[in-house]
Design a protein around this motif. Structure first.
Motif, PDB file in Angstrom:
ATOM      1  N   LEU A  78      36.678  45.040  42.336  1.00  0.00           N
ATOM      2  CA  LEU A  78      36.373  46.233  42.202  1.00  0.00           C
ATOM      3  C   LEU A  78      37.229  47.162  41.622  1.00  0.00           C
ATOM      4  O   LEU A  78      36.958  48.519  41.432  1.00  0.00           O
ATOM      5  CB  LEU A  78      36.020  46.647  43.758  1.00  0.00           C
ATOM      6  CG  LEU A  78      35.113  45.990  44.695  1.00  0.00           C
ATOM      7  CD1 LEU A  78      34.800  46.576  45.962  1.00  0.00           C
ATOM      8  CD2 LEU A  78      33.604  46.392  44.015  1.00  0.00           C
ATOM      9  N   LYS A  79      38.225  46.733  41.133  1.00  0.00           N
ATOM     10  CA  LYS A  79      39.241  47.448  40.189  1.00  0.00           C
ATOM     11  C   LYS A  79      39.651  48.802  40.608  1.00  0.00           C
ATOM     12  O   LYS A  79      39.512  49.795  39.550  1.00  0.00           O
ATOM     13  CB  LYS A  79      38.393  47.398  38.987  1.00  0.00           C
ATOM     14  CG  LYS A  79      38.303  45.899  38.311  1.00  0.00           C
ATOM     15  CD  LYS A  79      37.999  46.033  36.784  1.00  0.00           C
ATOM     16  CE  LYS A  79      37.739  44.549  36.183  1.00  0.00           C
ATOM     17  NZ  LYS A  79      38.802  43.576  36.736  1.00  0.00           N
ATOM     18  N   CYS A  80      39.714  49.098  41.935  1.00  0.00           N
ATOM     19  CA  CYS A  80      40.394  50.537  42.073  1.00  0.00           C
ATOM     20  C   CYS A  80      41.758  50.760  41.457  1.00  0.00           C
ATOM     21  O   CYS A  80      42.547  49.888  41.311  1.00  0.00           O
ATOM     22  CB  CYS A  80      40.685  50.572  43.653  1.00  0.00           C
ATOM     23  SG  CYS A  80      39.041  50.469  44.662  1.00  0.00           S
ATOM     24  N   GLY A 118      41.225  41.708  48.097  1.00  0.00           N
ATOM     25  CA  GLY A 118      40.012  41.552  48.435  1.00  0.00           C
ATOM     26  C   GLY A 118      39.181  42.507  49.050  1.00  0.00           C
ATOM     27  O   GLY A 118      39.569  43.213  49.837  1.00  0.00           O
ATOM     28  N   GLU A 119      37.677  42.538  48.771  1.00  0.00           N
ATOM     29  CA  GLU A 119      36.843  43.250  49.557  1.00  0.00           C
ATOM     30  C   GLU A 119      36.054  42.399  50.645  1.00  0.00           C
ATOM     31  O   GLU A 119      35.224  41.601  50.290  1.00  0.00           O
ATOM     32  CB  GLU A 119      36.013  44.085  48.554  1.00  0.00           C
ATOM     33  CG  GLU A 119      34.693  44.752  49.266  1.00  0.00           C
ATOM     34  CD  GLU A 119      35.228  45.741  50.330  1.00  0.00           C
ATOM     35  OE1 GLU A 119      35.756  46.757  50.330  1.00  0.00           O
ATOM     36  OE2 GLU A 119      34.657  45.506  51.569  1.00  0.00           O
ATOM     37  N   PRO A 120      36.409  42.645  51.965  1.00  0.00           N
ATOM     38  CA  PRO A 120      35.939  41.841  52.713  1.00  0.00           C
ATOM     39  C   PRO A 120      34.360  41.866  53.072  1.00  0.00           C
ATOM     40  O   PRO A 120      33.677  40.825  53.181  1.00  0.00           O
ATOM     41  CB  PRO A 120      36.402  41.984  54.292  1.00  0.00           C
ATOM     42  CG  PRO A 120      37.323  43.350  54.057  1.00  0.00           C
ATOM     43  CD  PRO A 120      37.463  43.562  52.714  1.00  0.00           C
ATOM     44  N   THR A 177      45.915  44.625  43.359  1.00  0.00           N
ATOM     45  CA  THR A 177      45.051  43.502  43.500  1.00  0.00           C
ATOM     46  C   THR A 177      43.775  43.722  42.488  1.00  0.00           C
ATOM     47  O   THR A 177      43.573  42.937  41.822  1.00  0.00           O
ATOM     48  CB  THR A 177      44.440  43.228  44.808  1.00  0.00           C
ATOM     49  OG1 THR A 177      45.606  43.045  45.953  1.00  0.00           O
ATOM     50  CG2 THR A 177      43.491  42.099  45.011  1.00  0.00           C
ATOM     51  N   GLY A 178      43.350  45.049  42.593  1.00  0.00           N
ATOM     52  CA  GLY A 178      42.207  45.035  41.790  1.00  0.00           C
ATOM     53  C   GLY A 178      42.399  45.296  40.254  1.00  0.00           C
ATOM     54  O   GLY A 178      41.659  45.035  39.308  1.00  0.00           O
ATOM     55  N   SER A 179      43.890  45.732  39.969  1.00  0.00           N
ATOM     56  CA  SER A 179      43.988  45.793  38.347  1.00  0.00           C
ATOM     57  C   SER A 179      44.150  44.404  37.863  1.00  0.00           C
ATOM     58  O   SER A 179      44.242  44.255  36.601  1.00  0.00           O
ATOM     59  CB  SER A 179      45.300  46.637  38.387  1.00  0.00           C
ATOM     60  OG  SER A 179      46.436  45.711  38.904  1.00  0.00           O
TER      61      SER A 179
HETATM   62 FE1  SF4 Z   1      39.817  48.559  45.823  1.00  0.00          FE
HETATM   63 FE2  SF4 Z   1      40.263  47.328  48.282  1.00  0.00          FE
HETATM   64 FE3  SF4 Z   1      39.596  45.892  45.941  1.00  0.00          FE
HETATM   65 FE4  SF4 Z   1      42.053  46.919  45.964  1.00  0.00          FE
HETATM   66  S1  SF4 Z   1      41.481  45.270  47.532  1.00  0.00           S
HETATM   67  S2  SF4 Z   1      40.500  46.964  44.251  1.00  0.00           S
HETATM   68  S3  SF4 Z   1      41.776  48.692  47.075  1.00  0.00           S
HETATM   69  S4  SF4 Z   1      38.259  47.475  46.902  1.00  0.00           S
END
Ligand code: SF4
Ligand code: SAH
Length: 344
Positions: free
Chosen positions: A113-115, A158-160, A120-122
């Protein structure tokens, strides 16, 4: 080649038991040995009938995840790098606090999801974790610290809700008194706002706790911080969260990372107050944790105080401040980013 027993879902164990004319209650016995007692020897599952045990030991073996490294923080948090069979690695964090012992688990290897504020996202995405890989994180931490785990939060990598069935399967097994016995209300699923996942979760019988990472209540700004907000806009999210509350009667926890000069203006504050007041919820303010993958800065104590004071004046319900533990070991919220480093 025998199969790894810990990968079998309860539904698969059910089938195997039925074929052997064994009762389904044996699923819990098997889980007690695998997750409760961390046994690696099927022949030692002493409350299973001898014949069945021998049959299982011929067809299955037990292979575990392993600890790659452990780092202790000065504040008591412990960060674990955990390696799976195919060498993928994720991080899990143990957070001891007055009266509770929490494990923060990962649900994916990386995150798609790259927030922009999240380490993590980056770093990209590799795959979903299996339910057993989620349980292995909790088991490894519990056995290392040798204490009962009282709380589990899906706030690692991760995105659960993009790994829905494995996450819910893991949460259910965590909840079982024969394994970890973590109360369903003490299992928090944190999401960036994946609407189809929230809709599914509201139909589950368990009372898992839902946390939503809001980070901005201004649509355009939220889209910049969290690109997934384009797909699941704030207004629709609000409707779905109201429905969730109507059905579950459980407050939602909103999480708001305070990032100076980004989401701390007067306009941001007003939008946040309006949005959260409309939904039965509590608000958790998290000071941005800096890490090498983004250029934002951490808020000063004064900036945090100011924002918090305003929120407490205008928000109807509870507002809490979360000072993440484990910052000195890059183990706090949003700082988990190991797996790509391991590739380099
Ligand atoms: Fe976004 Fe959560 Fe994924 Fe981090 S772990 S990129 S905050 S959705
Ligand atoms: N993907 C899920 C769960 C994992 S992220 C989600 O987004 O909710 C876990 C939490 O860490 C989220 O609340 C997220 O907003 C927060 N977080 C991410 N990066 C952060 C940072 N740099 N500082 C503080 N919190 C951060």
């Amino acid at each position: 080649m025998t199969e790894n027993l810990i990968k079998l879902k309860p539904s698969e164990l059910y089938e195997i038991l039925a074929e052997s004319n064994e009762s389904p209650y044996r699923i819990r016995q098997i889980h007690k040995w695998i997750w409760g007692k961390s046994s690696n020897n099927i022949n030692s599952f002493s409350d299973l009938p001898k014949g069945f045990r021998e049959f299982m030991a011929k067809k299955y073996h037990i292979e575990r995840a392993e600890i790659s490294s452990v780092v202790h923080s000065v504040d008591g948090a412990i960060k674990f790098l955990i390696k799976f069979e195919n060498l993928d690695q994720v991080e899990a964090v143990f957070i001891p606090e007055e009266g509770r012992n929490t494990v923060c688990v990962s649900s994916q290897v990386g995150c798609p999801l790259k927030c922009t504020f999240c380490a993590t996202g980056s770093l990209g995405y590799r795959r979903n974790l299996g339910f057993f890989e989620i349980l292995e994180q909790v088991r490894i931490v519990r056995d290392y610290v040798k204490t009962r785990i009282t709380n589990v939060v899906f706030m690692g990598m991760g995105e659960p809700l993009l790994n829905y069935s494995e996450v819910v399967e893991a949460a259910r097994i965590l909840n079982d008194s024969s394994t970890f016995g973590v109360g369903s209300r003490k299992i928090t699923i944190s999401t960036s706002g994946i609407i189809p996942g929230i809709r599914k979760l509201e139909n589950e019988p368990e009372q898992f706790k839902l946390a939503v990472s809001l980070n901005s209540a201004v649509q355009g700004k939220r889209e910049k911080l969290m690109p997934v907000a384009k797909k699941f806009p704030l207004e629709e999210l609000k409707k779905v969260l109201m429905e969730y509350y109507e059905k579950k009667r459980r407050w939602i926890t909103f999480e708001y990372i305070l990032i100076p000069e980004v989401n701390d203006s007067h306009e941001d504050l007003e939008a946040l107050i309006d949005y959260t007041n409309a939904i039965p919820s509590k608000l958790n303010l998290i000071p941005y944790n800096p890490h090498p993958y983004a250029t934002f800065r951490a808020p000063t104590d004064q900036e945090i105080e100011y924002f918090l004071k305003k929120l407490r004046r205008y928000i109807k319900r509870a507002v809490t401040l979360r000072k993440s533990k484990g910052q000195d070991i890059q183990g706090a919220c949003g700082q988990l980013a190991y797996f790509v480093k391991s590739k380099e």
